[in-house]
Design a protein around this motif. Structure first.
Motif, PDB file in Angstrom:
ATOM      1  N   PRO A 109       0.836  -1.201   0.000  1.00  0.00           N
ATOM      2  CA  PRO A 109       0.000   0.000   0.000  1.00  0.00           C
ATOM      3  C   PRO A 109       0.872   1.253   0.000  1.00  0.00           C
ATOM      4  CG  PRO A 109       0.004  -1.003   2.181  1.00  0.00           C
ATOM      5  CD  PRO A 109       0.717  -1.950   1.261  1.00  0.00           C
ATOM      6  N   LEU A 110       0.539   2.219  -0.860  1.00  0.00           N
ATOM      7  CA  LEU A 110       1.371   3.416  -0.947  1.00  0.00           C
ATOM      8  C   LEU A 110       0.630   4.703  -0.613  1.00  0.00           C
ATOM      9  CD1 LEU A 110       3.676   2.835  -4.052  1.00  0.00           C
ATOM     10  CD2 LEU A 110       4.161   2.407  -1.657  1.00  0.00           C
ATOM     11  N   HIS A 111      -0.444   4.985  -1.355  1.00  0.00           N
ATOM     12  CA  HIS A 111      -1.092   6.286  -1.186  1.00  0.00           C
ATOM     13  C   HIS A 111      -2.601   6.150  -1.185  1.00  0.00           C
ATOM     14  CE1 HIS A 111       2.718   8.338  -1.805  1.00  0.00           C
ATOM     15  NE2 HIS A 111       2.939   7.524  -2.815  1.00  0.00           N
ATOM     16  N   THR A 112      -3.265   7.094  -0.514  1.00  0.00           N
ATOM     17  CA  THR A 112      -4.711   7.019  -0.364  1.00  0.00           C
ATOM     18  C   THR A 112      -5.383   8.314  -0.821  1.00  0.00           C
ATOM     19  OG1 THR A 112      -4.457   5.487   1.481  1.00  0.00           O
ATOM     20  CG2 THR A 112      -6.566   6.625   1.316  1.00  0.00           C
ATOM     21  N   GLN A 113      -6.470   8.147  -1.561  1.00  0.00           N
ATOM     22  CA  GLN A 113      -7.312   9.274  -1.957  1.00  0.00           C
ATOM     23  C   GLN A 113      -8.727   9.003  -1.453  1.00  0.00           C
ATOM     24  OE1 GLN A 113      -6.658  12.062  -4.756  1.00  0.00           O
ATOM     25  NE2 GLN A 113      -4.856  11.941  -3.474  1.00  0.00           N
ATOM     26  N   PHE A 114      -9.609   9.998  -1.617  1.00  0.00           N
ATOM     27  CA  PHE A 114     -10.941   9.867  -1.036  1.00  0.00           C
ATOM     28  C   PHE A 114     -12.026  10.250  -2.035  1.00  0.00           C
ATOM     29  CE2 PHE A 114      -7.783  10.744   2.149  1.00  0.00           C
ATOM     30  CZ  PHE A 114      -7.987   9.707   3.050  1.00  0.00           C
ATOM     31  N   ASP A 115     -13.247   9.747  -1.766  1.00  0.00           N
ATOM     32  CA  ASP A 115     -14.374  10.161  -2.603  1.00  0.00           C
ATOM     33  C   ASP A 115     -15.329  11.025  -1.785  1.00  0.00           C
ATOM     34  OD1 ASP A 115     -15.982   8.495  -1.047  1.00  0.00           O
ATOM     35  OD2 ASP A 115     -16.219   6.956  -2.599  1.00  0.00           O
ATOM     36  N   ASP A 116     -16.456  11.361  -2.394  1.00  0.00           N
ATOM     37  CA  ASP A 116     -17.411  12.282  -1.766  1.00  0.00           C
ATOM     38  C   ASP A 116     -18.107  11.684  -0.544  1.00  0.00           C
ATOM     39  OD1 ASP A 116     -18.411  10.514  -3.665  1.00  0.00           O
ATOM     40  OD2 ASP A 116     -20.196  11.722  -4.043  1.00  0.00           O
ATOM     41  N   LYS A 117     -17.976  10.361  -0.345  1.00  0.00           N
ATOM     42  CA  LYS A 117     -18.586   9.746   0.839  1.00  0.00           C
ATOM     43  C   LYS A 117     -17.544   9.483   1.915  1.00  0.00           C
ATOM     44  CE  LYS A 117     -22.324   8.460  -1.931  1.00  0.00           C
ATOM     45  NZ  LYS A 117     -21.732   8.658  -3.269  1.00  0.00           N
ATOM     46  N   GLY A 118     -16.342   9.957   1.685  1.00  0.00           N
ATOM     47  CA  GLY A 118     -15.280   9.757   2.684  1.00  0.00           C
ATOM     48  C   GLY A 118     -14.612   8.404   2.597  1.00  0.00           C
ATOM     49  N   MET A 119     -14.932   7.631   1.540  1.00  0.00           N
ATOM     50  CA  MET A 119     -14.311   6.316   1.388  1.00  0.00           C
ATOM     51  C   MET A 119     -12.883   6.480   0.853  1.00  0.00           C
ATOM     52  SD  MET A 119     -16.445   4.290   2.587  1.00  0.00           S
ATOM     53  CE  MET A 119     -17.350   5.478   3.559  1.00  0.00           C
ATOM     54  N   ALA A 120     -12.031   5.546   1.264  1.00  0.00           N
ATOM     55  CA  ALA A 120     -10.609   5.635   0.931  1.00  0.00           C
ATOM     56  C   ALA A 120     -10.282   4.699  -0.226  1.00  0.00           C
ATOM     57  CB  ALA A 120      -9.786   5.261   2.153  1.00  0.00           C
ATOM     58  N   TYR A 121      -9.335   5.131  -1.069  1.00  0.00           N
ATOM     59  CA  TYR A 121      -8.857   4.330  -2.199  1.00  0.00           C
ATOM     60  C   TYR A 121      -7.350   4.264  -2.073  1.00  0.00           C
ATOM     61  CZ  TYR A 121     -13.508   5.213  -4.075  1.00  0.00           C
ATOM     62  OH  TYR A 121     -14.860   5.282  -4.245  1.00  0.00           O
ATOM     63  N   THR A 122      -6.835   3.081  -1.840  1.00  0.00           N
ATOM     64  CA  THR A 122      -5.394   2.961  -1.624  1.00  0.00           C
ATOM     65  C   THR A 122      -4.753   2.180  -2.762  1.00  0.00           C
ATOM     66  OG1 THR A 122      -5.721   3.075   0.756  1.00  0.00           O
ATOM     67  CG2 THR A 122      -3.614   2.186   0.009  1.00  0.00           C
ATOM     68  N   THR A 123      -3.638   2.700  -3.264  1.00  0.00           N
ATOM     69  CA  THR A 123      -2.901   2.008  -4.327  1.00  0.00           C
ATOM     70  C   THR A 123      -2.070   0.893  -3.716  1.00  0.00           C
ATOM     71  OG1 THR A 123      -1.223   3.725  -4.085  1.00  0.00           O
ATOM     72  CG2 THR A 123      -2.700   3.927  -5.949  1.00  0.00           C
ATOM     73  N   MET A 124      -2.055  -0.260  -4.386  1.00  0.00           N
ATOM     74  CA  MET A 124      -1.245  -1.397  -3.951  1.00  0.00           C
ATOM     75  C   MET A 124      -0.178  -1.622  -5.006  1.00  0.00           C
ATOM     76  SD  MET A 124      -2.528  -2.419  -1.092  1.00  0.00           S
ATOM     77  CE  MET A 124      -3.952  -1.756  -0.230  1.00  0.00           C
ATOM     78  N   PHE A 125       1.019  -1.204  -4.686  1.00  0.00           N
ATOM     79  CA  PHE A 125       2.101  -1.243  -5.665  1.00  0.00           C
ATOM     80  C   PHE A 125       2.438  -2.673  -6.073  1.00  0.00           C
ATOM     81  CE2 PHE A 125       6.629  -1.289  -6.799  1.00  0.00           C
ATOM     82  CZ  PHE A 125       6.643  -0.322  -7.789  1.00  0.00           C
ATOM     83  N   ILE A 126       2.494  -3.561  -5.102  1.00  0.00           N
ATOM     84  CA  ILE A 126       2.958  -4.921  -5.392  1.00  0.00           C
ATOM     85  C   ILE A 126       1.843  -5.790  -5.968  1.00  0.00           C
ATOM     86  CG2 ILE A 126       3.992  -7.020  -4.399  1.00  0.00           C
ATOM     87  CD1 ILE A 126       5.439  -5.068  -2.415  1.00  0.00           C
ATOM     88  N   SER A 127       0.654  -5.721  -5.394  1.00  0.00           N
ATOM     89  CA  SER A 127      -0.437  -6.536  -5.949  1.00  0.00           C
ATOM     90  C   SER A 127      -1.164  -5.818  -7.088  1.00  0.00           C
ATOM     91  CB  SER A 127      -1.397  -7.004  -4.853  1.00  0.00           C
ATOM     92  OG  SER A 127      -1.876  -5.934  -4.081  1.00  0.00           O
ATOM     93  N   SER A 128      -0.672  -4.659  -7.524  1.00  0.00           N
ATOM     94  CA  SER A 128      -1.190  -3.949  -8.709  1.00  0.00           C
ATOM     95  C   SER A 128      -2.713  -3.810  -8.706  1.00  0.00           C
ATOM     96  CB  SER A 128      -0.745  -4.655  -9.995  1.00  0.00           C
ATOM     97  OG  SER A 128       0.606  -4.397 -10.250  1.00  0.00           O
ATOM     98  N   GLU A 129      -3.201  -3.075  -7.730  1.00  0.00           N
ATOM     99  CA  GLU A 129      -4.652  -2.881  -7.663  1.00  0.00           C
ATOM    100  C   GLU A 129      -4.971  -1.645  -6.828  1.00  0.00           C
ATOM    101  OE1 GLU A 129      -6.602  -5.839  -5.169  1.00  0.00           O
ATOM    102  OE2 GLU A 129      -4.736  -6.145  -4.057  1.00  0.00           O
ATOM    103  N   ILE A 130      -6.236  -1.234  -6.933  1.00  0.00           N
ATOM    104  CA  ILE A 130      -6.744  -0.174  -6.073  1.00  0.00           C
ATOM    105  C   ILE A 130      -7.739  -0.835  -5.126  1.00  0.00           C
ATOM    106  CG2 ILE A 130      -7.953   2.038  -5.965  1.00  0.00           C
ATOM    107  CD1 ILE A 130      -5.542   2.337  -7.735  1.00  0.00           C
TER     108      ILE A 130
END
Ligand code: RUQ
Ligand code: CUA
Length: 621
Positions: free
Chosen positions: A375-396
């Motif tokens: 896991p590297l970085h996290t962004q958010f949406d309008d409902k406060g949910m988090a989206y985290t990038t997974m560098f090694i498993s290549s996914e959000i």
């Protein structure tokens, strides 16, 4: 259907629009309801005549530049040169930009940051830092040009910037590489005693368009990685991750990953500001330097899983989330609990005079989505949910910071570093879109040899996450910010500046003035000629003597949107640009005698090819 998406741009898009029947295409784009009724192709298709809903400002990494894209079309619109020369715009050639670049030829731009008002992007300025040559820059969003660049002494490679505080009071530039103060020679045997991890507090004087260093903090000799400013209730605070708290001086890959815990530095910038006001600092080569072991207060350490990378504050300002690149978890910390711990001195020792807050007292939850790695970085949406990038498993991975529950995941190709959602690091993210900034494109595009571009993948996050478009991007979009298009108000032409003594707006005012061996040309560029001296036999010719020091001041008097002229002297390695209404100066020594054609580099009219003249250099003897 899928096949034509990557080529749906420019003229081709017009052609496709004419041949494909969009049955339910509505003029109102991208309201959430409209989004859910569209096919993927329709969601990203912006017909000719309509514009994208968002601007994407992507950092250009070691290209030193910033790249502008439209979202959702993912069409590249512009490159803004910031830290590196750019012959397309004459950046780094004309006097103004040459001075800005300070003698450097390149930079490594990592994290762009919009200016903010009340925690929201205000669309006025964009900040960025240079890891390669330790600088900070500000870009004016009226003209999309770089306006100021400063060097930050003592801070070597401000990777973890720029992130601005809620009302752009400060951006903090912590160092990536520890160096001795003043960067003087010092044996690495004395690393722990004499090296420092200096953080610069930079302010922006909007009126004079000047960046300034307000003060610096001599933090321990660790590497500072990423930072974020607090929001709302935590607005006076900021957080940043550290690694190499082991203080290794060689083979970092192994030696900086020994300890189970590194730290997040949690600091109260209002308190630091007050310390400076109260004179609690030392003068170091003109910089106000706070030494935390001597000037106590305002700075705390929060233990976190080894070698964390990103740290991101939730839109409500209640939590900060650290991602451990070597530990497969996102750790959610509570600001409120941190404030309490500080108040109650709930500490577990200290390092370099900085108190360490008890982990258990402030940690809210550790989140480990199954098999999600890196896991590297996290962004958010309008409902406060988090989206985290997974560098090694290549996914959000989409998850809920309040419960830790995994809500959704989508694979991306491949190895995402950051991602960016629409206004996703502000107090009010928009939702809708998330773009994964992938380090590896490999099989995504037509092959261009052993090395490939990086890749940005557009993900529709209005429902179940789905990758619906992708675009190649030059190295290296470390981070990007996405702003609502209508927040940006550009100007059409540069206004006349009667106070500028280098500017000439009337043909009859053009002149060539000699002072000793200095030659000043006050010329104009217009469709489709140069006029350097209207009264001369050949107004478009500049004649000087070998060895003369030449200043060419050129004003574009076509006050007409998009009528830009260029100016180049063949074989003299010179090239500048004058945008509509703009005045620019180029300075050089005529050290080569001979006959050199000069010409307009920017296609400006049907007679652009005729827009030329001569630069004649008479030999000395
Ligand atoms: S960094 S891929 Cu230069 Cu922002 Cu984390
Ligand atoms: Cu002016 Cu081409």
């Amino acid at each position: 259907m899928k096949k034509w998406i990557p080529i749906a741009s420019g003229l081709l898009a017009g052609f496709i629009a004419a041949t494909i029947n969009f049955a339910d295409f509505s003029a109102k784009t991208n309201t959430e309801a409209a989004l859910s009724n569209k096919t993927d192709a329709e969601k990203v298709y912006v017909p000719f005549g309509q514009k994208d809903d968002y601007y994407l400002f992507a950092s250009g990494g070691h290209s030193g530049q910033m790249f502008i894209y439209g979202v959702p079309s993912m069409r590249k619109i512009r490159t803004i040169p910031v830290f590196s020369q750019d012959s397309a715009t004459g950046y780094g050639f004309d006097e103004h930009s040459k001075k800005l670049m300070g003698g450097y030829t390149w930079g490594d731009l990592h994290h762009p940051a919009f200016s903010e008002t009340k925690g929201d992007y205000d669309g006025k300025w964009m900040f960025a830092t240079d890891v390669g040559n330790s600088r900070a820059a500000v870009v004016d969003l009226e003209t999309f040009t770089t306006k100021d660049i400063i060097n930050v002494p003592n801070t070597a490679g401000p990777h973890c910037a720029a992130f601005v505080t809620e009302n752009t009071e400060y951006m903090f530039l912590p160092t990536r590489f520890a160096v001795p103060v003043g960067q003087k020679y010092e044996s690495l045997d004395n690393y722990s005693q004499n090296y420092r991890g200096v953080m610069s507090a930079v302010t922006f004087d909007e009126k004079n368009v000047k960046l300034n260093i307000a003060y610096q903090v001599a933090l321990p000799p660790w590497s500072y990685d990423l930072s974020d400013a607090g929001k709302k209730g935590s607005a006076d605070w900021a957080v940043m991750t550290t690694y190499n708290t082991e203080e290794a001086t060689t083979t970092m890959e192994v030696n900086a990953s020994q300890a189970d815990r590194d730290y997040i530095v949690l600091f109260n910038w209002k308190e630091l500001e007050k310390m400076v006001k109260d004179g609690k600092y030392e003068d170091v080569d003109g910089q106000k330097m706070i030494y935390p072991e001597k000037q106590k207060g305002g700075i705390y350490l929060v233990p976190v899983a080894k070698s964390p990378h990103g740290v991101d504050v939730t839109p409500d300002g209640k939590y900060f989330i650290a991602s451990g690149k070597l530990a497969p978890s996102m750790t959610v910390f509570s600001f409120e609990k941190s404030f309490k711990a500080v108040e109650n001195k709930d500490f577990a020792g200290e390092r370099n005079g900085i108190p360490i807050i008890n982990y258990k007292s402030v940690m809210e939850r550790e989140v480990n989505p199954e098999n999600a790695l890196g896991p590297l970085h996290t962004q958010f949406d309008d409902k406060g949910m988090a989206y985290t990038t997974m560098f090694i498993s290549s996914e959000i991975v989409k998850w809920d910071p309040k419960t830790g529950k995994t809500l959704d995941r989508v694979p991306v190709q491949y190895s995402p570093g950051h991602s960016v959602s629409a206004e996703g690091d502000t107090v009010s993210p928009d939702g809708k879109w998330l773009i994964a900034l992938n380090k590896i494109a490999k099989d995504s595009y037509l092959s261009v040899g052993p090395s490939h571009p990086e890749s940005m993948q557009l993900i529709d996050i209005s429902g179940k996450m789905k990758v619906i478009q992708s675009a190649p991007v030059d190295p290296e979009p470390h981070y990007a910010q996405m702003i609502k298009a209508d927040k940006i108000k550009t100007i059409n032409v540069y206004p006349k500046d009667e106070k500028n003594k280098d500017a000439v707006y009337k043909q009859n005012d053009t002149k060539i003035v000699r002072k000793g061996n200095e030659v000043h040309v006050y010329g104009i560029a217009m469709r489709s000629r140069f006029i350097f001296d209207a009264k001369a036999k050949r107004p478009d010719v500049i004649e000087v003597n070998e060895g003369d020091h030449v200043f060419i001041h050129l004003t574009n008097i076509d006050f007409d949107e998009d009528i830009t002229h260029g100016f180049a002297i063949n074989s003299y390695d010179l090239n500048i640009e004058v945008q509509p209404g703009q005045t620019n100066t180029i300075e050089f020594t005529a050290d080569k005698a001979g006959t050199f054609p000069l010409y307009c580099t920017n296609f400006c009219s049907a007679l652009h090819q005729e827009m030329n003249g001569y630069f004649l250099v008479k030999p000395k003897n």
